[in-house]
Design a protein around this motif. Structure first.
Motif, PDB file in Angstrom:
ATOM      1  N   ASN A  48      -7.233   1.644  -7.083  1.00 30.70           N
ATOM      2  CA  ASN A  48      -6.679   0.332  -6.735  1.00 30.70           C
ATOM      3  C   ASN A  48      -6.589  -0.567  -7.968  1.00 30.70           C
ATOM      4  O   ASN A  48      -6.564  -1.791  -7.857  1.00 30.70           O
ATOM      5  N   TYR A  92      -9.024   0.325  -0.035  1.00 31.35           N
ATOM      6  CA  TYR A  92      -8.847  -1.053   0.433  1.00 31.35           C
ATOM      7  C   TYR A  92     -10.176  -1.783   0.480  1.00 31.35           C
ATOM      8  O   TYR A  92     -10.296  -2.924  -0.014  1.00 31.35           O
ATOM      9  N   ASP A 130       0.817  -1.215   0.000  1.00 25.32           N
ATOM     10  CA  ASP A 130       0.000   0.000   0.000  1.00 25.32           C
ATOM     11  C   ASP A 130       0.850   1.265   0.000  1.00 25.32           C
ATOM     12  O   ASP A 130       0.546   2.239  -0.700  1.00 25.32           O
ATOM     13  N   VAL A 140      -0.868  -4.581   4.079  1.00 28.12           N
ATOM     14  CA  VAL A 140      -1.451  -3.253   4.265  1.00 28.12           C
ATOM     15  C   VAL A 140      -1.135  -2.784   5.679  1.00 28.12           C
ATOM     16  O   VAL A 140      -1.230  -3.554   6.635  1.00 28.12           O
TER      17      VAL A 140
END
Length: 334
Positions: free
Chosen positions: A252, A295, A240, A273
Protein backbone atom coordinates in the motif's frame (compact mmCIF):
# COMPACT_ATOMS: atom_id res chain seq x y z
CA UNK A 1 -15.56 30.85 1.32
CA UNK A 2 -14.97 31.84 -2.28
CA UNK A 3 -15.02 28.53 -4.10
CA UNK A 4 -15.41 28.67 -7.85
CA UNK A 5 -18.44 27.31 -9.63
CA UNK A 6 -17.59 23.96 -11.24
CA UNK A 7 -14.02 22.71 -10.94
CA UNK A 8 -11.31 25.22 -10.05
CA UNK A 9 -9.26 23.59 -12.76
CA UNK A 10 -11.98 23.91 -15.40
CA UNK A 11 -12.74 20.19 -15.66
CA UNK A 12 -14.07 19.22 -19.05
CA UNK A 13 -17.70 18.25 -19.12
CA UNK A 14 -19.25 15.84 -21.60
CA UNK A 15 -18.86 16.68 -25.25
CA UNK A 16 -22.33 17.43 -26.61
CA UNK A 17 -21.27 16.08 -30.00
CA UNK A 18 -20.68 12.75 -28.29
CA UNK A 19 -24.28 12.50 -27.16
CA UNK A 20 -23.29 13.13 -23.55
CA UNK A 21 -21.60 9.78 -23.24
CA UNK A 22 -18.09 11.05 -22.57
CA UNK A 23 -16.52 7.77 -23.69
CA UNK A 24 -14.83 6.48 -26.80
CA UNK A 25 -16.31 3.94 -29.18
CA UNK A 26 -13.93 1.33 -27.78
CA UNK A 27 -15.08 2.06 -24.23
CA UNK A 28 -18.71 1.89 -25.30
CA UNK A 29 -18.12 -1.49 -26.95
CA UNK A 30 -16.32 -2.77 -23.86
CA UNK A 31 -19.22 -1.95 -21.53
CA UNK A 32 -21.69 -3.40 -24.03
CA UNK A 33 -19.91 -6.76 -24.12
CA UNK A 34 -18.59 -6.72 -20.54
CA UNK A 35 -21.34 -9.01 -19.12
CA UNK A 36 -20.36 -11.70 -21.63
CA UNK A 37 -16.58 -11.55 -21.12
CA UNK A 38 -14.90 -13.97 -18.67
CA UNK A 39 -13.45 -12.22 -15.63
CA UNK A 40 -9.85 -13.15 -16.51
CA UNK A 41 -10.28 -11.69 -19.99
CA UNK A 42 -11.68 -8.43 -18.59
CA UNK A 43 -8.78 -8.00 -16.18
CA UNK A 44 -6.21 -8.76 -18.87
CA UNK A 45 -7.79 -6.18 -21.17
CA UNK A 46 -7.78 -3.55 -18.44
CA UNK A 47 -4.23 -4.45 -17.42
CA UNK A 48 -2.92 -4.00 -20.96
CA UNK A 49 -4.64 -0.64 -21.24
CA UNK A 50 -3.42 0.47 -17.80
CA UNK A 51 0.19 -0.49 -18.48
CA UNK A 52 0.08 1.54 -21.68
CA UNK A 53 -1.40 4.51 -19.81
CA UNK A 54 1.24 4.15 -17.10
CA UNK A 55 3.99 4.86 -19.62
CA UNK A 56 2.53 8.25 -20.50
CA UNK A 57 0.92 9.32 -17.19
CA UNK A 58 2.90 12.35 -16.01
CA UNK A 59 0.51 13.47 -13.28
CA UNK A 60 -0.23 10.21 -11.52
CA UNK A 61 -0.55 9.39 -8.72
CA UNK A 62 0.28 13.01 -7.87
CA UNK A 63 -0.69 16.09 -9.86
CA UNK A 64 1.38 18.86 -8.31
CA UNK A 65 -0.91 21.66 -9.51
CA UNK A 66 -3.89 19.98 -7.79
CA UNK A 67 -2.33 20.83 -4.44
CA UNK A 68 -2.88 24.58 -4.80
CA UNK A 69 -5.07 25.94 -2.01
CA UNK A 70 -8.38 27.40 -3.33
CA UNK A 71 -8.95 31.11 -3.02
CA UNK A 72 -10.71 31.91 0.25
CA UNK A 73 -10.08 28.47 1.75
CA UNK A 74 -10.81 28.57 5.51
CA UNK A 75 -9.30 25.24 6.49
CA UNK A 76 -10.77 22.23 8.27
CA UNK A 77 -12.76 22.22 11.53
CA UNK A 78 -10.92 22.57 14.84
CA UNK A 79 -7.68 23.37 13.08
CA UNK A 80 -7.24 19.85 11.70
CA UNK A 81 -4.49 19.48 9.12
CA UNK A 82 -6.48 17.47 6.57
CA UNK A 83 -9.74 15.61 5.98
CA UNK A 84 -9.74 11.81 5.85
CA UNK A 85 -12.81 10.49 4.01
CA UNK A 86 -13.54 6.79 3.43
CA UNK A 87 -16.08 5.63 0.84
CA UNK A 88 -17.11 2.25 -0.55
CA UNK A 89 -18.92 1.29 -3.76
CA UNK A 90 -20.82 -2.00 -3.50
CA UNK A 91 -21.07 -3.58 -6.93
CA UNK A 92 -22.66 -6.99 -6.36
CA UNK A 93 -24.26 -9.41 -3.86
CA UNK A 94 -20.85 -10.53 -2.59
CA UNK A 95 -19.91 -6.96 -1.80
CA UNK A 96 -23.19 -6.48 0.06
CA UNK A 97 -22.41 -9.53 2.19
CA UNK A 98 -19.00 -8.12 3.07
CA UNK A 99 -20.06 -4.59 4.07
CA UNK A 100 -20.25 -5.32 7.77
CA UNK A 101 -16.82 -7.00 7.78
CA UNK A 102 -15.34 -3.91 6.21
CA UNK A 103 -17.19 -1.64 8.61
CA UNK A 104 -15.90 -3.62 11.59
CA UNK A 105 -12.29 -3.16 10.47
CA UNK A 106 -12.87 0.59 10.33
CA UNK A 107 -14.70 0.74 13.66
CA UNK A 108 -11.86 -1.22 15.25
CA UNK A 109 -9.52 1.66 14.44
CA UNK A 110 -11.97 4.48 15.13
CA UNK A 111 -12.97 5.35 11.55
CA UNK A 112 -16.32 5.87 9.83
CA UNK A 113 -17.22 5.66 6.14
CA UNK A 114 -20.03 5.68 3.58
CA UNK A 115 -21.36 2.74 1.58
CA UNK A 116 -22.73 3.56 -1.87
CA UNK A 117 -25.39 1.04 -2.93
CA UNK A 118 -26.97 0.37 -6.33
CA UNK A 119 -30.75 0.87 -6.09
CA UNK A 120 -31.73 -1.27 -9.10
CA UNK A 121 -28.69 -3.48 -9.54
CA UNK A 122 -27.99 -7.17 -9.00
CA UNK A 123 -28.88 -7.21 -5.31
CA UNK A 124 -31.72 -6.07 -3.08
CA UNK A 125 -31.13 -3.18 -0.70
CA UNK A 126 -33.61 -3.63 2.14
CA UNK A 127 -34.55 -0.99 4.72
CA UNK A 128 -33.20 -3.35 7.38
CA UNK A 129 -29.80 -3.49 5.72
CA UNK A 130 -29.57 0.27 5.36
CA UNK A 131 -30.53 0.70 9.02
CA UNK A 132 -27.90 -1.82 10.09
CA UNK A 133 -25.24 0.37 8.46
CA UNK A 134 -26.49 3.75 9.65
CA UNK A 135 -27.04 2.45 13.19
CA UNK A 136 -23.27 1.89 13.33
CA UNK A 137 -22.71 5.57 12.56
CA UNK A 138 -21.93 5.02 8.90
CA UNK A 139 -23.59 6.58 5.84
CA UNK A 140 -25.58 5.20 2.91
CA UNK A 141 -25.27 6.82 -0.54
CA UNK A 142 -26.66 6.09 -4.00
CA UNK A 143 -24.36 4.39 -6.51
CA UNK A 144 -25.69 5.01 -10.02
CA UNK A 145 -29.09 3.47 -10.80
CA UNK A 146 -28.28 0.12 -12.37
CA UNK A 147 -24.48 0.35 -12.77
CA UNK A 148 -24.64 -0.90 -16.35
CA UNK A 149 -22.95 2.03 -18.11
CA UNK A 150 -26.24 3.40 -19.45
CA UNK A 151 -26.73 6.41 -17.15
CA UNK A 152 -24.98 8.86 -19.48
CA UNK A 153 -25.81 7.14 -22.75
CA UNK A 154 -27.83 10.19 -23.79
CA UNK A 155 -29.43 13.21 -22.20
CA UNK A 156 -32.80 11.51 -22.54
CA UNK A 157 -31.45 8.45 -20.73
CA UNK A 158 -30.05 10.57 -17.92
CA UNK A 159 -33.29 12.55 -17.57
CA UNK A 160 -35.27 9.33 -17.22
CA UNK A 161 -32.82 7.80 -14.76
CA UNK A 162 -32.67 10.97 -12.66
CA UNK A 163 -36.37 10.65 -11.82
CA UNK A 164 -35.80 7.14 -10.44
CA UNK A 165 -32.57 8.15 -8.66
CA UNK A 166 -34.31 11.05 -6.92
CA UNK A 167 -37.03 8.68 -5.78
CA UNK A 168 -34.44 6.38 -4.22
CA UNK A 169 -32.63 9.34 -2.62
CA UNK A 170 -35.86 10.37 -0.92
CA UNK A 171 -36.78 6.83 0.11
CA UNK A 172 -33.33 6.12 1.55
CA UNK A 173 -32.96 9.63 3.02
CA UNK A 174 -29.59 9.72 1.25
CA UNK A 175 -27.88 12.95 0.19
CA UNK A 176 -24.88 11.66 -1.79
CA UNK A 177 -24.36 10.15 -5.24
CA UNK A 178 -21.59 8.47 -7.22
CA UNK A 179 -22.01 7.28 -10.81
CA UNK A 180 -20.86 3.90 -12.03
CA UNK A 181 -17.42 3.81 -13.71
CA UNK A 182 -16.85 7.37 -12.45
CA UNK A 183 -18.67 8.88 -15.43
CA UNK A 184 -19.55 12.48 -14.67
CA UNK A 185 -21.24 15.54 -16.07
CA UNK A 186 -21.41 18.25 -13.44
CA UNK A 187 -24.08 20.17 -15.33
CA UNK A 188 -26.48 17.25 -15.72
CA UNK A 189 -26.01 16.27 -12.07
CA UNK A 190 -27.82 19.45 -11.05
CA UNK A 191 -31.04 17.50 -11.73
CA UNK A 192 -30.36 15.22 -8.77
CA UNK A 193 -31.62 16.08 -5.29
CA UNK A 194 -28.21 15.74 -3.68
CA UNK A 195 -26.00 17.59 -1.24
CA UNK A 196 -22.87 16.13 -2.82
CA UNK A 197 -21.52 14.09 -5.72
CA UNK A 198 -18.37 11.95 -5.57
CA UNK A 199 -17.96 10.85 -9.21
CA UNK A 200 -14.77 12.78 -9.95
CA UNK A 201 -11.11 12.62 -8.97
CA UNK A 202 -8.08 14.88 -8.83
CA UNK A 203 -6.16 12.78 -11.36
CA UNK A 204 -6.78 9.28 -12.68
CA UNK A 205 -5.73 8.40 -16.25
CA UNK A 206 -7.01 4.83 -15.83
CA UNK A 207 -10.70 5.73 -15.75
CA UNK A 208 -12.78 5.47 -18.96
CA UNK A 209 -13.54 9.20 -18.67
CA UNK A 210 -10.11 10.42 -17.50
CA UNK A 211 -10.77 14.17 -17.26
CA UNK A 212 -10.10 15.06 -13.65
CA UNK A 213 -11.14 17.87 -11.34
CA UNK A 214 -7.50 18.82 -10.88
CA UNK A 215 -7.88 19.67 -7.18
CA UNK A 216 -7.49 17.87 -3.86
CA UNK A 217 -10.13 20.09 -2.23
CA UNK A 218 -13.94 19.87 -2.29
CA UNK A 219 -15.68 22.52 -4.37
CA UNK A 220 -19.17 23.84 -4.99
CA UNK A 221 -21.08 23.36 -8.24
CA UNK A 222 -23.61 26.18 -8.37
CA UNK A 223 -26.93 25.85 -10.17
CA UNK A 224 -29.42 28.43 -11.30
CA UNK A 225 -31.21 28.01 -7.98
CA UNK A 226 -29.88 27.02 -4.54
CA UNK A 227 -31.63 23.65 -4.88
CA UNK A 228 -29.54 22.84 -7.96
CA UNK A 229 -26.25 23.54 -6.17
CA UNK A 230 -24.17 20.76 -4.61
CA UNK A 231 -20.68 20.00 -3.32
CA UNK A 232 -18.28 17.94 -5.43
CA UNK A 233 -15.97 15.54 -3.57
CA UNK A 234 -13.23 14.22 -5.88
CA UNK A 235 -11.43 11.09 -4.74
CA UNK A 236 -7.73 11.73 -4.27
CA UNK A 237 -6.20 8.29 -3.69
CA UNK A 238 -5.98 5.67 -6.46
CA UNK A 239 -8.82 3.18 -6.31
CA UNK A 240 -8.17 -0.26 -4.83
CA UNK A 241 -9.09 -2.02 -8.07
CA UNK A 242 -6.54 0.04 -10.01
CA UNK A 243 -3.72 -0.60 -7.57
CA UNK A 244 -4.21 -4.22 -6.60
CA UNK A 245 -6.18 -5.93 -9.36
CA UNK A 246 -4.99 -4.04 -12.45
CA UNK A 247 -1.48 -2.80 -11.64
CA UNK A 248 -0.91 -5.71 -9.20
CA UNK A 249 0.83 -3.59 -6.56
CA UNK A 250 2.10 -5.82 -3.69
CA UNK A 251 2.00 -3.09 -1.00
CA UNK A 252 0.00 0.00 0.00
CA UNK A 253 3.04 2.26 -0.43
CA UNK A 254 1.36 4.41 -3.11
CA UNK A 255 -1.55 5.12 -0.73
CA UNK A 256 0.90 6.03 2.03
CA UNK A 257 3.07 8.30 -0.11
CA UNK A 258 0.17 10.20 -1.57
CA UNK A 259 -1.49 10.54 1.83
CA UNK A 260 1.69 12.18 3.11
CA UNK A 261 1.61 14.59 0.16
CA UNK A 262 -2.07 15.38 0.67
CA UNK A 263 -1.62 15.91 4.40
CA UNK A 264 1.33 18.25 3.82
CA UNK A 265 -0.86 20.41 1.58
CA UNK A 266 -3.85 20.36 3.90
CA UNK A 267 -6.13 18.75 1.35
CA UNK A 268 -8.72 15.99 1.35
CA UNK A 269 -7.69 12.34 1.48
CA UNK A 270 -10.68 10.59 -0.12
CA UNK A 271 -10.44 6.87 -0.77
CA UNK A 272 -12.80 4.49 -2.57
CA UNK A 273 -12.57 0.81 -1.60
CA UNK A 274 -14.87 -1.97 -2.87
CA UNK A 275 -15.87 -4.72 -0.40
CA UNK A 276 -16.56 -6.96 -3.44
CA UNK A 277 -12.82 -7.35 -4.06
CA UNK A 278 -11.46 -7.83 -0.52
CA UNK A 279 -10.35 -11.20 0.89
CA UNK A 280 -11.02 -11.12 4.64
CA UNK A 281 -9.80 -13.22 7.58
CA UNK A 282 -6.43 -14.08 6.05
CA UNK A 283 -7.97 -16.04 3.19
CA UNK A 284 -5.82 -16.25 0.05
CA UNK A 285 -7.16 -13.71 -2.46
CA UNK A 286 -8.57 -14.89 -5.77
CA UNK A 287 -7.67 -13.22 -9.09
CA UNK A 288 -10.34 -10.59 -8.39
CA UNK A 289 -9.44 -9.87 -4.75
CA UNK A 290 -6.77 -8.29 -2.58
CA UNK A 291 -5.88 -8.99 1.04
CA UNK A 292 -7.83 -6.95 3.61
CA UNK A 293 -4.53 -6.56 5.48
CA UNK A 294 -3.42 -4.02 2.85
CA UNK A 295 -6.37 -1.80 3.77
CA UNK A 296 -6.21 -2.33 7.52
CA UNK A 297 -2.47 -1.68 7.57
CA UNK A 298 -3.08 1.60 5.72
CA UNK A 299 -5.71 2.67 8.29
CA UNK A 300 -3.27 1.92 11.10
CA UNK A 301 -0.61 3.98 9.31
CA UNK A 302 -2.88 7.03 9.16
CA UNK A 303 -4.16 6.57 12.71
CA UNK A 304 -0.68 6.33 14.20
CA UNK A 305 1.30 8.78 12.07
CA UNK A 306 -1.34 11.51 12.03
CA UNK A 307 -2.99 11.05 15.42
CA UNK A 308 -4.97 14.19 16.27
CA UNK A 309 -4.19 15.83 12.92
CA UNK A 310 -7.03 14.56 10.70
CA UNK A 311 -10.79 15.03 10.55
CA UNK A 312 -12.69 11.86 9.61
CA UNK A 313 -16.17 13.08 8.59
CA UNK A 314 -18.83 11.19 6.73
CA UNK A 315 -19.16 12.63 3.21
CA UNK A 316 -22.51 14.20 4.17
CA UNK A 317 -20.82 15.97 7.09
CA UNK A 318 -18.02 17.27 4.90
CA UNK A 319 -20.47 18.58 2.31
CA UNK A 320 -22.46 20.31 5.07
CA UNK A 321 -19.28 21.96 6.32
CA UNK A 322 -18.50 23.33 2.85
CA UNK A 323 -22.13 24.38 2.27
CA UNK A 324 -22.25 26.37 5.53
CA UNK A 325 -19.35 28.48 4.28
CA UNK A 326 -20.85 29.07 0.83
CA UNK A 327 -23.51 31.74 0.28
CA UNK A 328 -26.48 30.61 -1.78
CA UNK A 329 -26.38 26.92 -0.84
CA UNK A 330 -29.74 25.30 0.01
CA UNK A 331 -30.77 25.01 3.65
CA UNK A 332 -31.06 21.21 3.28
CA UNK A 333 -27.30 21.06 2.68
CA UNK A 334 -26.51 22.90 5.87
Amino acid sequence: MDIADESPRGMASYDAADGGRGMSVLNAMYYLFKPFLPQAVRYNMRRLRANYKLQTAKDWPIMVSAGETPRGWQGWPDGKQFAFVLTHDVEGPLGLERCHQLAEIERKHGFRSSFNLIPEGGYEVTPEFRKSITDLGFEIGIHDLRHDGSLYRSRKSFDECSVAINGHLREWRAVGFRAGFMFHNLEWLKQLEINYDASTFDTDPFEPQPDGAGTIFPFVVKGRTPEESYVELPYTLPQDVTLYLILRQPTNEIWREKTDWLAERGGMVLLNVHPDYIAFDGRKPTISEFDSALYEDYLIYVKEKYAGQYWNPLPRELSQYIARQTPGMPESAT
